[in-house]
Design a protein around this motif. Structure first.
Motif, short mmCIF file in Angstrom:
data_model
loop_
_atom_site.label_atom_id
_atom_site.label_comp_id
_atom_site.label_asym_id
_atom_site.label_seq_id
_atom_site.Cartn_x
_atom_site.Cartn_y
_atom_site.Cartn_z
N UNK A 39 -6.89 -5.36 -1.66
CA UNK A 39 -8.17 -4.65 -1.21
C UNK A 39 -8.70 -4.89 0.17
N UNK A 40 -8.72 -6.35 0.49
CA UNK A 40 -9.36 -6.72 1.63
C UNK A 40 -8.29 -6.23 3.09
N UNK A 41 -6.83 -6.07 2.59
CA UNK A 41 -6.28 -5.40 3.54
C UNK A 41 -5.12 -6.64 4.13
N UNK A 42 -5.17 -7.64 3.46
CA UNK A 42 -4.23 -8.75 3.91
C UNK A 42 -2.84 -8.74 3.14
N UNK A 43 -2.52 -7.94 2.09
CA UNK A 43 -1.25 -7.83 1.48
C UNK A 43 -1.04 -6.35 1.06
N UNK A 44 0.10 -6.01 1.09
CA UNK A 44 0.56 -4.69 0.72
C UNK A 44 1.28 -4.87 -0.60
N UNK A 45 1.10 -3.72 -1.45
CA UNK A 45 1.52 -3.94 -2.88
C UNK A 45 2.53 -2.74 -3.23
N UNK A 46 3.67 -2.84 -3.86
CA UNK A 46 4.31 -1.48 -4.22
C UNK A 46 4.98 -1.85 -5.44
N UNK A 47 5.08 -0.65 -6.38
CA UNK A 47 5.67 -0.87 -7.66
C UNK A 47 7.16 -0.78 -7.70
N UNK A 48 7.67 -1.73 -8.36
CA UNK A 48 9.33 -1.71 -8.51
C UNK A 48 9.53 -1.75 -10.10
N UNK A 49 9.48 -0.38 -10.74
CA UNK A 49 9.40 -0.33 -12.09
C UNK A 49 8.32 -0.88 -12.62
N UNK A 50 8.16 -1.73 -13.48
CA UNK A 50 6.85 -2.25 -14.24
C UNK A 50 6.45 -3.49 -13.41
N UNK A 51 6.87 -4.03 -12.48
CA UNK A 51 6.55 -5.06 -11.35
C UNK A 51 5.95 -4.44 -10.24
N UNK A 52 5.03 -5.32 -9.89
CA UNK A 52 4.17 -4.92 -8.50
C UNK A 52 4.97 -6.03 -7.72
N UNK A 53 5.22 -5.76 -6.45
CA UNK A 53 5.82 -6.60 -5.37
C UNK A 53 4.83 -6.57 -4.27
#
Length: 141
Positions: free
Chosen positions: A67-81
């Motif tokens: 939310x603060x913009x320091x990390x990117x998140x993407x879904x890989x099936x049921x896991x977030x990377x």
């Protein structure tokens, strides 16, 4: 990305982040160097070499860093990377630049004078780079 708070009495990444945020960012930056995205579980396991950390706590902190913009998140099936938005080097460079700008805005020549006072045992290569920059500024470039 501009941080809202800089903690003078802290050191390292703790100047910019809370203690757990700093550890998480370090783990993710290390993963980024190896071109790896990491899951919450991956990060939790690496954190637990120091002490046990709750999965939900790690998840909450990592999502806040998104939310603060320091990390990117993407879904890989049921896991977030997750992975950092920028390298640690770029982050530190940007924060240093922002802090220097703020010091110059607030204190101007005093900030420069105090920075020079701190160069007692200056690295000759750094001194040469400073001289080159000063000469370029004098020439108006």
């Amino acid at each position: 990305m501009k941080l809202q708070h800089f903690k003078m009495k802290e050191s390292g990444l703790n100047r910019f982040f809370g203690p757990l945020e700093a550890k998480i960012m370090d783990i993710l930056w290390d993963g980024r160097e190896h071109e790896n995205e990491l899951s919450i579980k991956d990060v939790q396991q690496k954190l637990e070499t120091d002490k046990q950390v709750n999965f939900n706590t790690v998840m909450t902190v990592m999502n806040r860093l998104v939310e603060k913009g320091f990390l990117e998140k993407r879904a890989a099936g049921r896991t977030s990377l997750f992975q950092p938005v920028q390298s640690k080097h770029d982050f530190m460079n940007n924060q240093s630049k922002e802090l220097t700008h703020e010091l110059m805005e607030e204190f101007g020549p005093l900030a420069v004078s105090h920075m020079l006072d701190e160069l007692e045992d200056v690295d000759p290569v750094l001194l040469e780079k400073l001289e080159e920059k000063i000469n370029l500024l004098k020439k108006g470039k």
